[in-house]
Design a protein around this motif. Structure first.
Motif, PDB file in Angstrom:
ATOM      1  N   ALA A 117     -73.945  -1.387   2.472  1.00  0.00           N
ATOM      2  CA  ALA A 117     -72.857  -1.324   1.490  1.00  0.00           C
ATOM      3  C   ALA A 117     -73.384  -1.198   0.061  1.00  0.00           C
ATOM      4  N   GLU A 118     -74.561  -1.736  -0.197  1.00  0.00           N
ATOM      5  CA  GLU A 118     -75.140  -1.608  -1.527  1.00  0.00           C
ATOM      6  C   GLU A 118     -75.463  -0.151  -1.840  1.00  0.00           C
ATOM      7  N   LEU A 128     -70.532   1.973   0.347  1.00  0.00           N
ATOM      8  CA  LEU A 128     -69.514   1.150   0.997  1.00  0.00           C
ATOM      9  C   LEU A 128     -68.869   1.907   2.156  1.00  0.00           C
ATOM     10  N   LYS A 170     -74.381  -5.384   4.781  1.00  0.00           N
ATOM     11  CA  LYS A 170     -74.364  -5.665   3.341  1.00  0.00           C
ATOM     12  C   LYS A 170     -75.371  -4.780   2.610  1.00  0.00           C
ATOM     13  N   ARG A 171     -76.563  -4.629   3.198  1.00  0.00           N
ATOM     14  CA  ARG A 171     -77.573  -3.742   2.596  1.00  0.00           C
ATOM     15  C   ARG A 171     -77.061  -2.301   2.558  1.00  0.00           C
ATOM     16  N   SER A 199     -75.939  -9.088   7.251  1.00  0.00           N
ATOM     17  CA  SER A 199     -76.982  -8.635   6.324  1.00  0.00           C
ATOM     18  C   SER A 199     -77.258  -7.135   6.405  1.00  0.00           C
ATOM     19  N   ASN A 219     -69.914  -8.198   4.138  1.00  0.00           N
ATOM     20  CA  ASN A 219     -70.706  -9.047   3.237  1.00  0.00           C
ATOM     21  C   ASN A 219     -71.427 -10.176   3.954  1.00  0.00           C
ATOM     22  N   TYR A 223     -64.191  -6.420   4.777  1.00  0.00           N
ATOM     23  CA  TYR A 223     -65.186  -6.622   3.724  1.00  0.00           C
ATOM     24  C   TYR A 223     -65.870  -7.967   3.846  1.00  0.00           C
ATOM     25  N   ASN A 224     -65.172  -8.973   4.370  1.00  0.00           N
ATOM     26  CA  ASN A 224     -65.771 -10.273   4.586  1.00  0.00           C
ATOM     27  C   ASN A 224     -66.900 -10.153   5.615  1.00  0.00           C
TER      28      ASN A 224
END
Length: 169
Positions: free
Chosen positions: A23-24, A27, A20-21, A17, A14, A10-11
């Motif tokens: 995951a929004e 996940l 992370k997008r 980028s 996040n 997860y680090n």
């Protein structure tokens, strides 16, 4: 001596980028994409990749380990963070193997170094992964050009005969 790359899942998601997008939105899709990318990375670098996702906030979960596309994927048990799993894993691993941990967590980096492993930031992983992808793309383009140029230089009748011969083999 085997080399291991242990990833704080997860680090990394996040800190990357694109992931992370993703995951929004989902996940699960971000986790799948991270595994896909690390499978490519593993095959090119020749290291053993282990991705650790923490499930410490999920009630009643037991540790779960699976192999996906040659990548060892670990979901920690309830009340166990990825950091604590990685710390224990590094102590065992670094006695017989070389290990590096990918995380942006400064405290975790210090523990990793104290445990005998090296640390890699998420940014360094992204740069290395991008370089590998670009190298593969260049090699593919060169091979395609060589293939195209060879077929352009052969007489079409000879090329047709070679193709028929290839299909019979």
């Amino acid at each position: 001596m085997k080399e291991y790359l242990i990833i704080d899942g997860y680090n990394v998601i996040n800190g990357w980028s694109e992931l992370k997008r993703l995951a929004e939105e989902s996940l699960e899709e971000a986790r799948i994409e991270l595994v896909e990318r690390m499978a490519e990375y593993q095959s090119c670098k020749g290291v053993h990749v282990v991705i650790v996702f923490d499930a410490h906030m999920v009630k009643g979960t037991m540790e779960k380990t699976e192999t996906v596309k040659g990548i060892k994927v670990v979901f920690t048990k309830e009340r166990e963070t990825a950091d604590s799993y990685i710390e224990k894993f590094i102590v065992q691993l670094s006695k017989r193997h070389r290990a590096a941990v990918v995380t942006n967590d400064w405290a975790e980096q210090q523990v990793v170094l104290g445990g005998g492993a090296t640390r890699i930031s998420v940014r360094e992983l992204i740069i290395d992964y991008s370089a590998i992808k670009n190298n593969i793309q260049r090699k593919t383009e060169i091979l395609q050009q060589q293939k195209d140029s060879l077929s352009n230089r052969i007489d079409p009748l000879v090329l047709e005969k070679l193709e028929k011969f290839r299909r019979r083999s």
